[in-house]
Scaffold this active site. Sequence first.
Site, PDB file in Angstrom:
ATOM      1  N   ASP A   1       0.867  -1.180   0.000  1.00 57.94           N
ATOM      2  CA  ASP A   1       0.000   0.000   0.000  1.00 57.94           C
ATOM      3  C   ASP A   1       0.899   1.224   0.000  1.00 57.94           C
ATOM      4  O   ASP A   1       2.111   1.125   0.237  1.00 57.94           O
ATOM      5  CB  ASP A   1      -0.949  -0.004   1.210  1.00 57.94           C
ATOM      6  CG  ASP A   1      -2.214   0.805   0.947  1.00 57.94           C
ATOM      7  OD1 ASP A   1      -3.288   0.196   0.765  1.00 57.94           O
ATOM      8  OD2 ASP A   1      -2.136   2.059   0.886  1.00 57.94           O
TER       9      ASP A   1
ATOM     10  N   CYS B   1     -19.461   1.166  -3.614  1.00 58.72           N
ATOM     11  CA  CYS B   1     -19.539   0.512  -4.929  1.00 58.72           C
ATOM     12  C   CYS B   1     -20.781   0.854  -5.745  1.00 58.72           C
ATOM     13  O   CYS B   1     -20.663   1.245  -6.900  1.00 58.72           O
ATOM     14  CB  CYS B   1     -19.463  -0.998  -4.749  1.00 58.72           C
ATOM     15  SG  CYS B   1     -17.834  -1.519  -4.196  1.00 58.72           S
TER      16      CYS B   1
ATOM     17  N   LYS C   1     -21.084   4.443  -7.401  1.00 60.21           N
ATOM     18  CA  LYS C   1     -20.060   4.740  -8.413  1.00 60.21           C
ATOM     19  C   LYS C   1     -20.155   3.775  -9.593  1.00 60.21           C
ATOM     20  O   LYS C   1     -19.948   4.170 -10.734  1.00 60.21           O
ATOM     21  CB  LYS C   1     -18.667   4.745  -7.793  1.00 60.21           C
ATOM     22  CG  LYS C   1     -18.014   3.401  -7.650  1.00 60.21           C
ATOM     23  CD  LYS C   1     -16.572   3.544  -7.209  1.00 60.21           C
ATOM     24  CE  LYS C   1     -15.959   2.195  -6.885  1.00 60.21           C
ATOM     25  NZ  LYS C   1     -15.874   1.269  -8.015  1.00 60.21           N
TER      26      LYS C   1
HETATM   27  N1  LIG Z   1     -15.248  -2.437  -0.991  1.00 60.18           N
HETATM   28  C1  LIG Z   1     -16.008  -3.335  -1.602  1.00 60.18           C
HETATM   29  O1  LIG Z   1     -16.978  -3.842  -1.036  1.00 60.18           O
HETATM   30  C2  LIG Z   1     -15.684  -3.772  -3.005  1.00 60.18           C
HETATM   31  C3  LIG Z   1     -16.257  -4.960  -3.502  1.00 60.18           C
HETATM   32  C4  LIG Z   1     -15.942  -5.357  -4.799  1.00 60.18           C
HETATM   33  C5  LIG Z   1     -15.118  -4.573  -5.596  1.00 60.18           C
HETATM   34  N2  LIG Z   1     -14.600  -3.424  -5.088  1.00 60.18           N
HETATM   35  C6  LIG Z   1     -13.704  -2.650  -5.953  1.00 60.18           C
HETATM   36  O2  LIG Z   1     -12.365  -2.939  -5.564  1.00 60.18           O
HETATM   37  C7  LIG Z   1     -11.542  -1.770  -5.670  1.00 60.18           C
HETATM   38  C8  LIG Z   1     -10.930  -1.470  -4.312  1.00 60.18           C
HETATM   39  O3  LIG Z   1     -11.970  -1.170  -3.408  1.00 60.18           O
HETATM   40  P1  LIG Z   1     -11.695  -1.044  -1.848  1.00 60.18           P
HETATM   41  O4  LIG Z   1     -13.014  -0.834  -1.205  1.00 60.18           O
HETATM   42  O5  LIG Z   1     -10.827  -2.154  -1.417  1.00 60.18           O
HETATM   43  O6  LIG Z   1     -10.854   0.318  -1.820  1.00 60.18           O
HETATM   44  P2  LIG Z   1     -10.085   0.954  -0.580  1.00 60.18           P
HETATM   45  O7  LIG Z   1     -10.121   2.410  -0.787  1.00 60.18           O
HETATM   46  O8  LIG Z   1     -10.594   0.361   0.696  1.00 60.18           O
HETATM   47  O9  LIG Z   1      -8.588   0.422  -0.759  1.00 60.18           O
HETATM   48  C9  LIG Z   1      -7.734   0.811  -1.786  1.00 60.18           C
HETATM   49  C10 LIG Z   1      -6.311   0.807  -1.244  1.00 60.18           C
HETATM   50  O10 LIG Z   1      -5.393   0.954  -2.326  1.00 60.18           O
HETATM   51  C11 LIG Z   1      -4.334   1.755  -1.868  1.00 60.18           C
HETATM   52  N3  LIG Z   1      -3.587   2.269  -3.000  1.00 60.18           N
HETATM   53  C12 LIG Z   1      -3.848   3.335  -3.787  1.00 60.18           C
HETATM   54  N4  LIG Z   1      -2.912   3.458  -4.741  1.00 60.18           N
HETATM   55  C13 LIG Z   1      -2.024   2.450  -4.568  1.00 60.18           C
HETATM   56  C14 LIG Z   1      -0.847   2.036  -5.234  1.00 60.18           C
HETATM   57  N5  LIG Z   1      -0.348   2.694  -6.296  1.00 60.18           N
HETATM   58  N6  LIG Z   1      -0.171   0.955  -4.772  1.00 60.18           N
HETATM   59  C15 LIG Z   1      -0.658   0.262  -3.711  1.00 60.18           C
HETATM   60  N7  LIG Z   1      -1.763   0.618  -3.039  1.00 60.18           N
HETATM   61  C16 LIG Z   1      -2.441   1.696  -3.463  1.00 60.18           C
HETATM   62  C17 LIG Z   1      -5.006   2.792  -1.021  1.00 60.18           C
HETATM   63  O11 LIG Z   1      -4.111   3.449  -0.145  1.00 60.18           O
HETATM   64  C18 LIG Z   1      -6.045   1.940  -0.267  1.00 60.18           C
HETATM   65  O12 LIG Z   1      -5.514   1.430   0.943  1.00 60.18           O
HETATM   66  C19 LIG Z   1     -12.456  -0.678  -6.198  1.00 60.18           C
HETATM   67  O13 LIG Z   1     -12.360  -0.635  -7.596  1.00 60.18           O
HETATM   68  C20 LIG Z   1     -13.842  -1.155  -5.795  1.00 60.18           C
HETATM   69  O14 LIG Z   1     -14.839  -0.674  -6.654  1.00 60.18           O
HETATM   70  C21 LIG Z   1     -14.851  -3.016  -3.815  1.00 60.18           C
END
Ligand SMILES: NC(=O)c1ccc[n+]([C@@H]2O[C@H](COP(=O)([O-])OP(=O)(O)OC[C@H]3O[C@@H](n4cnc5c(N)ncnc54)[C@H](O)[C@@H]3O)[C@@H](O)[C@H]2O)c1
Length: 446
Positions: free
Chosen positions: A34, A258, A261
């Site tokens: 991260d 989710c 968006k």
């Molecule tokens: N949260 C959900 O329930 C869910 C479910 C299915 C899909 N998704 C999708 O999954 C993706 C992630 O969602 P999330 O809720 O886990 O997001 P989140 O914001 O909780 O986590 C994303 C993480 O990525 C890190 N990050 C950003 N840039 C980075 C880089 N260059 N290198 C390494 N780490 C980096 C951020 O600091 C953060 O900790 C999104 O596209 C979301 O739509 C989310």
Amino acid sequence: MAGSPTIGIFGAGWVGLVTGACFADLGHDVIVRDVVPERIDALKAARTPFHEPELSDVLARNAERIHYTLEADDLASAGVLFICVQTPPTYSGDADLSYVWTALDDLPHTDERQLLVMKSTVPVGTGEKVRAALDARGLTNVGYISNPEFLAEGTAVRDFMKPDRIVIGAFEAEDGAAVEALYAGIDTPVVRTDVASAEMIKLAANAFLSTRISFINEIANVCELVGADVQSVAQGVGLDHRLGPHFFRAGVGWGGSCFGKDVSALKQLAGNSGYHFQLLAAVIEVNELQKRRVISKLEKHLGRLRGKTIAVLGLAFKPDTDDMRDAPSLVIASRLLAEGAVVRTWDPVADARDRLIGATQCATVLEAVTGADAAVIVTEWEELRQLASADVRDAMRLPLIVDGRNLLDPAETRRAGFAYEGVGRPSSPLEALPETEPAVPVSGST
Ligand SMILES: NC(=O)c1ccc[n+]([C@@H]2O[C@H](COP(=O)([O-])OP(=O)(O)OC[C@H]3O[C@@H](n4cnc5c(N)ncnc54)[C@H](O)[C@@H]3O)[C@@H](O)[C@H]2O)c1
């Protein structure tokens, strides 16, 4: 796991950390990267940076197999790299892919074959663009696979380990097979397809789930006008095996990181491609109005809200998470503050003190409802099932419950001495209540 590649993960958020923890639990070596130092420090100190049931246990029992880093180069030895960074909406409603592109810029260099797996939710066509960018950078040794994630916060570990399906879209069949092999041990249908279709499956699934909720919310709104009870209606309709009961509960609307968006992203994607997706425009609008209906329900019983004290119970967008991204509570509490109401909030895990300036966050439900003219259930936390108690009734200035999740039984709530207003069910006004004892103020708030 002998012969299995190390799995590298970009992003230690809900999806990245759960993916890493669960792959470690399946026996793989995992390294999670991260960019937020506090997040990596917390994980190295065995602290889970957000509230997600079961996750801490899975991380703890796999501590030997999962490592954390701030350095992308530490992922150079990983045979498979999962991109799990955020893809928030832009002002236009399109998905913001800047975090994805930054992660791609950070890809560690290796001459070995590496697989890049997109778990972040991205617009259809992203895979094609990433493939072209990889080729332009000479990274032909990097294969690209779309493997969207369907976990839900609050049940994320269970959803990952027992998914309804695994979707894998690949440009090269052997790359898809290699990703499928990582999931060995999980017994579920695997949909192997092309990259664009895999990307569309994720967007279409979220759009349809949101559509079901907006649909039943509109049915609820009509139920209120014609004297039907949406709970019975949803049960009777949902028992049809062609329809099913899931995502068919009326309430204050969907939220979370989710649905909003992804529905907007799909609508924008269609628009950018020359198609006006009318249904999704309505789905979004219905959801926005649904949150705001809470305000008119309060006004129906209390008149103008200026100076009235309203307890907003539940801040997280759903129970069992502390995630407040796009939570209906934020819209409802902000609207109340804008109307001049005094807002007192409660949530067992979510903290809104930096987002709801002017509201008072309370440590207990009883504290939040003390002196309140109404209590609004916004998140269906288990603790709130006991809301219609004598203690709460006595602490409130007026015993009015607006049940935004249809959590309580209306008849029992009325019997307990509350006026009740649910979603899509008959309401009972304050005037219909027998005289109650004057409220006894309970002091103290955070
Ligand atoms: N949260 C959900 O329930 C869910 C479910 C299915 C899909 N998704 C999708 O999954 C993706 C992630 O969602 P999330 O809720 O886990 O997001 P989140 O914001 O909780 O986590 C994303 C993480 O990525 C890190 N990050 C950003 N840039 C980075 C880089 N260059 N290198 C390494 N780490 C980096 C951020 O600091 C953060 O900790 C999104 O596209 C979301 O739509 C989310």
